[in-house]
Enzyme design. Structure first.
Site, PDB file in Angstrom:
ATOM      1  N   ARG A 117       0.813  -1.146  -0.039  1.00 39.93           N
ATOM      2  CA  ARG A 117      -0.048  -0.069  -0.135  1.00 39.93           C
ATOM      3  C   ARG A 117       0.758   1.409  -0.056  1.00 39.93           C
ATOM      4  O   ARG A 117       0.425   2.289  -0.379  1.00 39.93           O
ATOM      5  CB  ARG A 117      -0.753  -0.095   1.361  1.00 39.93           C
ATOM      6  CG  ARG A 117      -1.739   1.113   1.441  1.00 39.93           C
ATOM      7  CD  ARG A 117      -2.602   0.974   2.734  1.00 39.93           C
ATOM      8  NE  ARG A 117      -3.855  -0.093   2.050  1.00 39.93           N
ATOM      9  CZ  ARG A 117      -4.294  -0.820   3.449  1.00 39.93           C
ATOM     10  NH1 ARG A 117      -4.113  -0.378   4.541  1.00 39.93           N
ATOM     11  NH2 ARG A 117      -5.305  -1.607   3.048  1.00 39.93           N
ATOM     12  N   TYR A 118       2.087   1.130   0.596  1.00 35.65           N
ATOM     13  CA  TYR A 118       2.966   2.251   0.890  1.00 35.65           C
ATOM     14  C   TYR A 118       3.974   2.182  -0.203  1.00 35.65           C
ATOM     15  O   TYR A 118       4.396   1.049  -0.440  1.00 35.65           O
ATOM     16  CB  TYR A 118       3.256   2.392   2.230  1.00 35.65           C
ATOM     17  CG  TYR A 118       2.137   2.775   3.305  1.00 35.65           C
ATOM     18  CD1 TYR A 118       1.707   3.964   3.539  1.00 35.65           C
ATOM     19  CD2 TYR A 118       1.806   1.711   3.882  1.00 35.65           C
ATOM     20  CE1 TYR A 118       0.574   4.267   4.221  1.00 35.65           C
ATOM     21  CE2 TYR A 118       0.494   1.738   4.884  1.00 35.65           C
ATOM     22  CZ  TYR A 118       0.062   3.188   5.108  1.00 35.65           C
ATOM     23  OH  TYR A 118      -1.123   3.283   5.957  1.00 35.65           O
ATOM     24  N   ARG A 121       7.134   0.014   1.571  1.00 34.13           N
ATOM     25  CA  ARG A 121       6.938  -1.237   2.574  1.00 34.13           C
ATOM     26  C   ARG A 121       5.786  -2.037   2.426  1.00 34.13           C
ATOM     27  O   ARG A 121       4.890  -1.419   1.724  1.00 34.13           O
ATOM     28  CB  ARG A 121       6.876  -0.577   3.926  1.00 34.13           C
ATOM     29  CG  ARG A 121       5.927   0.355   4.312  1.00 34.13           C
ATOM     30  CD  ARG A 121       6.650   1.666   5.271  1.00 34.13           C
ATOM     31  NE  ARG A 121       5.660   2.243   5.864  1.00 34.13           N
ATOM     32  CZ  ARG A 121       5.285   3.605   5.254  1.00 34.13           C
ATOM     33  NH1 ARG A 121       5.877   3.738   3.928  1.00 34.13           N
ATOM     34  NH2 ARG A 121       4.439   4.424   5.775  1.00 34.13           N
ATOM     35  N   CYS A 130      -4.598 -16.862  15.544  1.00 31.42           N
ATOM     36  CA  CYS A 130      -4.147 -16.161  16.387  1.00 31.42           C
ATOM     37  C   CYS A 130      -4.236 -16.703  17.992  1.00 31.42           C
ATOM     38  O   CYS A 130      -5.410 -17.485  17.941  1.00 31.42           O
ATOM     39  CB  CYS A 130      -4.806 -14.795  16.535  1.00 31.42           C
ATOM     40  SG  CYS A 130      -4.545 -13.531  15.352  1.00 31.42           S
ATOM     41  N   CYS A 134      -9.135 -11.372  19.499  1.00 34.48           N
ATOM     42  CA  CYS A 134      -9.606  -9.952  19.979  1.00 34.48           C
ATOM     43  C   CYS A 134     -10.805  -9.860  19.430  1.00 34.48           C
ATOM     44  O   CYS A 134     -10.971  -9.521  18.077  1.00 34.48           O
ATOM     45  CB  CYS A 134      -8.474  -8.916  19.763  1.00 34.48           C
ATOM     46  SG  CYS A 134      -6.743  -9.430  19.851  1.00 34.48           S
ATOM     47  N   CYS A 137     -10.763  -7.063  16.432  1.00 37.76           N
ATOM     48  CA  CYS A 137     -10.006  -7.334  15.192  1.00 37.76           C
ATOM     49  C   CYS A 137     -10.335  -6.758  14.038  1.00 37.76           C
ATOM     50  O   CYS A 137     -11.476  -7.289  13.478  1.00 37.76           O
ATOM     51  CB  CYS A 137      -9.723  -8.721  15.381  1.00 37.76           C
ATOM     52  SG  CYS A 137      -8.489  -9.168  14.083  1.00 37.76           S
ATOM     53  N   ARG A 139      -9.377  -7.678  11.222  1.00 33.47           N
ATOM     54  CA  ARG A 139      -9.561  -8.952  10.391  1.00 33.47           C
ATOM     55  C   ARG A 139     -10.376  -9.934  10.687  1.00 33.47           C
ATOM     56  O   ARG A 139     -10.352 -11.183  10.326  1.00 33.47           O
ATOM     57  CB  ARG A 139      -8.046  -9.613  10.088  1.00 33.47           C
ATOM     58  CG  ARG A 139      -7.007  -8.534   9.538  1.00 33.47           C
ATOM     59  CD  ARG A 139      -6.063  -9.127   8.886  1.00 33.47           C
ATOM     60  NE  ARG A 139      -5.174  -8.263   8.369  1.00 33.47           N
ATOM     61  CZ  ARG A 139      -3.985  -7.564   8.759  1.00 33.47           C
ATOM     62  NH1 ARG A 139      -3.791  -8.049  10.044  1.00 33.47           N
ATOM     63  NH2 ARG A 139      -3.245  -6.586   8.252  1.00 33.47           N
ATOM     64  N   ASP A 298     -11.217   0.312  13.844  1.00 32.60           N
ATOM     65  CA  ASP A 298     -11.711   0.571  12.402  1.00 32.60           C
ATOM     66  C   ASP A 298     -13.191   0.028  12.252  1.00 32.60           C
ATOM     67  O   ASP A 298     -13.634  -0.569  13.124  1.00 32.60           O
ATOM     68  CB  ASP A 298     -10.970  -0.445  11.375  1.00 32.60           C
ATOM     69  CG  ASP A 298      -9.536  -0.153  11.501  1.00 32.60           C
ATOM     70  OD1 ASP A 298      -9.161   1.034  11.331  1.00 32.60           O
ATOM     71  OD2 ASP A 298      -8.715  -1.224  11.196  1.00 32.60           O
ATOM     72  N   ASP A 335      -7.160   4.272  10.333  1.00 36.25           N
ATOM     73  CA  ASP A 335      -6.470   3.725   8.924  1.00 36.25           C
ATOM     74  C   ASP A 335      -7.742   4.385   7.937  1.00 36.25           C
ATOM     75  O   ASP A 335      -8.906   4.304   8.220  1.00 36.25           O
ATOM     76  CB  ASP A 335      -6.729   2.320   8.960  1.00 36.25           C
ATOM     77  CG  ASP A 335      -5.350   1.629   8.708  1.00 36.25           C
ATOM     78  OD1 ASP A 335      -4.913   2.347   7.540  1.00 36.25           O
ATOM     79  OD2 ASP A 335      -4.930   0.637   9.084  1.00 36.25           O
ATOM     80  N   LYS A 342      -2.738   5.371   6.800  1.00 41.74           N
ATOM     81  CA  LYS A 342      -2.819   5.849   7.950  1.00 41.74           C
ATOM     82  C   LYS A 342      -3.174   7.282   8.140  1.00 41.74           C
ATOM     83  O   LYS A 342      -2.123   8.017   7.511  1.00 41.74           O
ATOM     84  CB  LYS A 342      -1.946   5.352   9.098  1.00 41.74           C
ATOM     85  CG  LYS A 342      -1.920   3.718   9.138  1.00 41.74           C
ATOM     86  CD  LYS A 342      -0.557   3.361  10.087  1.00 41.74           C
ATOM     87  CE  LYS A 342      -0.433   1.741  10.150  1.00 41.74           C
ATOM     88  NZ  LYS A 342      -0.185   1.061   8.666  1.00 41.74           N
TER      89      LYS A 342
HETATM   90  C1  LIG Z   1       0.225  -0.083   8.713  1.00 44.66           C
HETATM   91  C2  LIG Z   1       0.569  -0.389   7.672  1.00 44.66           C
HETATM   92  C3  LIG Z   1       2.061  -0.438   7.351  1.00 44.66           C
HETATM   93  C4  LIG Z   1       3.148   0.129   8.183  1.00 44.66           C
HETATM   94  O1  LIG Z   1       2.988   1.483   8.479  1.00 44.66           O
HETATM   95  P1  LIG Z   1       3.851   2.346   9.172  1.00 44.66           P
HETATM   96  O2  LIG Z   1       3.098   3.675   9.448  1.00 44.66           O
HETATM   97  O3  LIG Z   1       5.256   2.301   8.219  1.00 44.66           O
HETATM   98  O4  LIG Z   1       3.940   1.617  10.555  1.00 44.66           O
HETATM   99  C5  LIG Z   1       2.524  -1.022   5.961  1.00 44.66           C
HETATM  100  N1  LIG Z   1       1.457  -1.697   5.255  1.00 44.66           N
HETATM  101  C6  LIG Z   1       0.191  -1.772   5.646  1.00 44.66           C
HETATM  102  C7  LIG Z   1      -0.752  -2.457   4.624  1.00 44.66           C
HETATM  103  C8  LIG Z   1      -0.214  -1.182   6.901  1.00 44.66           C
HETATM  104  O5  LIG Z   1      -1.362  -1.196   6.920  1.00 44.66           O
HETATM  105  S1  SF4 Z   2      -6.084  -7.771  16.603  1.00 46.76           S
HETATM  106 FE1  SF4 Z   2      -6.680  -9.672  15.042  1.00 46.76          FE
HETATM  107  S2  SF4 Z   2      -4.725 -10.134  14.257  1.00 46.76           S
HETATM  108 FE2  SF4 Z   2      -4.230  -9.079  16.035  1.00 46.76          FE
HETATM  109  S3  SF4 Z   2      -3.798 -10.477  17.719  1.00 46.76           S
HETATM  110 FE3  SF4 Z   2      -5.903  -9.864  17.743  1.00 46.76          FE
HETATM  111  S4  SF4 Z   2      -6.987 -11.271  16.672  1.00 46.76           S
HETATM  112 FE4  SF4 Z   2      -5.005 -11.541  16.066  1.00 46.76          FE
END
Ligand SMILES: *Cc1c(COP(=O)(O)O)cnc(C)c1O
Ligand code: SF4
Length: 375
Positions: A117-118, A121, A130, A134, A137, A139, A298, A335, A342
């Protein structure tokens, strides 16, 4: 009394320290509470709630390690540990503007298991498993797809993408929780990433220090040490999660030369006050962990009841900045939807421009003029 019941009673009565298996992370995983019926036996609640919770759990499963379960204060009906891991009927509530994948991770997945996305990275998801699920979460939608771990074939495609994209210098290994993989499997991933010269740093995102600190064993940290620079991001949300065990787990990682940062999620009724957040962040500094991000929860289906207004996060940051160590103050971020990335939010310290000055507000609220040098 059936065997299951006997086992639970034994566990409940036995102080963790006298349980010979307590420090074995595989035992912790094998004995995680994953059924409402088992939860009910270990923690009796109204029997008429069983059916509704079973329904919630069929959509959003549960998993609670005996260690994390042991941190619950049974006398507190709103215990912050309990609220993070017990399924709640409120997960079925419908809220405006809430969806399964608001961040568009699936759309942004250039290839299976990789989000780029960025610019510099990329994020790899190694598994959806997991140790503790949580309730907040992002996801959550993934949990129903069943337990998966990336196949060797999928990993090959990921490595090839990373190799071809020389702009990627930071790779985040995430999940699920990647530390659920065996140390050997994880090492294979790190080894492969380290053969790609342009990857400068590797980050690991894991909640194990908080929910399964036993996983951070000497074998794991001595393996990780070989693949530095590695940065580990974990996920403490409440000061009560800082225990002897979680502190030692962080210490083992730090002693291997791996910095530990924390990403919290702001959660209604759990950590949504300046007092709790300050206590958490000060406590983290004491164990060598740097508060990095505080996330707005989120807009994900099944988490609406835990979300706070954005003003709450700003109020908390305002109540921390200047009043305690700057190191303790995380960046409050939202996000963005559909992969916008972010977005950091700050309380307003900048008020306005005035001729050759700017008007600023200090942390105690005093307003003053500051001469703005010309460029
Ligand atoms: C949060 C995130 C990152 C890392 O973001 P930083 O601001 O560098 O910590 C990279 N890829 C994705 C998809 C993310 O959600
Ligand atoms: S937030 Fe989601 S991915 Fe992160 S530890 Fe909890 S259950 Fe696992």
């Amino acid at each position: 009394m059936n065997a299951d019941m006997q086992e639970i009673l034994l566990e409940a009565e036995e102080p963790p320290s006298s349980n010979p298996n307590w420090n074995d992370w595989r035992w912790q995983l094998r004995n995680a509470i994953t059924k409402i019926s088992k939860l009910h036996k270990a923690f009796p609640f109204d029997t008429d709630k069983l059916a509704v919770l079973d329904k919630v759990a069929s959509k959003y499963p549960l998993a609670i390690t005996p260690y994390y379960f042991s941190l619950i204060d049974r006398k507190n009906p709103n215990d912050p540990i309990m609220m993070q891991c017990f399924p709640s009927p409120e997960e079925e509530n419908l809220y405006f503007h809430i969806q399964d994948d608001p961040l568009g991770e699936e759309k942004d997945s250039v290839i299976t298991g990789l989000v780029h996305r960025y610019p510099d990275r990329a994020l790899i998801t190694l598994t959806d498993i997991c140790p503790v699920y949580c309730r907040h979460c992002t996801r959550k939608r993934e949990w129903c797809k069943g337990k998966w771990v990336r196949s060797a074939r999928e990993l090959e495609v990921i490595y090839r993408y990373l190799l071809l994209h020389e702009e990627i210098r930071d790779v985040i290994i995430s999940g699920g929780d990647p530390l659920i993989l065996s140390t050997g499997k994880l090492e294979a991933v790190l080894y492969n990433l380290r053969t790609i010269k342009h990857i400068e740093i590797i980050r690991i995102g894991t909640r194990c220090p908080v929910v399964l600190p036993q996983r951070i064993d000497i074998e794991l940290v001595s393996m990780l040490k070989k693949y530095r620079p590695i940065w580990l991001n974990t996920h403490f949300n409440h000061p009560r999660e800082i225990t002897g065990e979680s502190a030692s787990a962080c210490d083992r990682i730090l002693c291997a030369g791996i910095p530990v940062n924390n990403q919290s999620v702001l959660l209604k009724g759990i950590n949504d006050s300046t007092e709790v957040m300050t206590k958490l962040c000060q406590g983290l500094l004491k164990i060598g962990v740097r508060p990095y991000y505080l996330f707005q929860c989120d807009p994900v289906s099944g988490t609406g009841h835990l979300r706070t207004p954005i003003e709450k996060g700003l109020e908390i940051i305002k109540g921390m900045r200047g009043f305690t160590s700057g190191l303790a103050v995380p960046t409050f971020v939202i996000d963005g939807l559909e992969g916008q990335g972010k977005i950091p939010l700050q309380p307003d310290y900048f008020l306005s421009h005035e001729k050759d000055c700017v008007i600023l507000k200090g942390y105690k609220g005093e307003i003053f003029r500051y001469y703005n040098p010309r460029g």
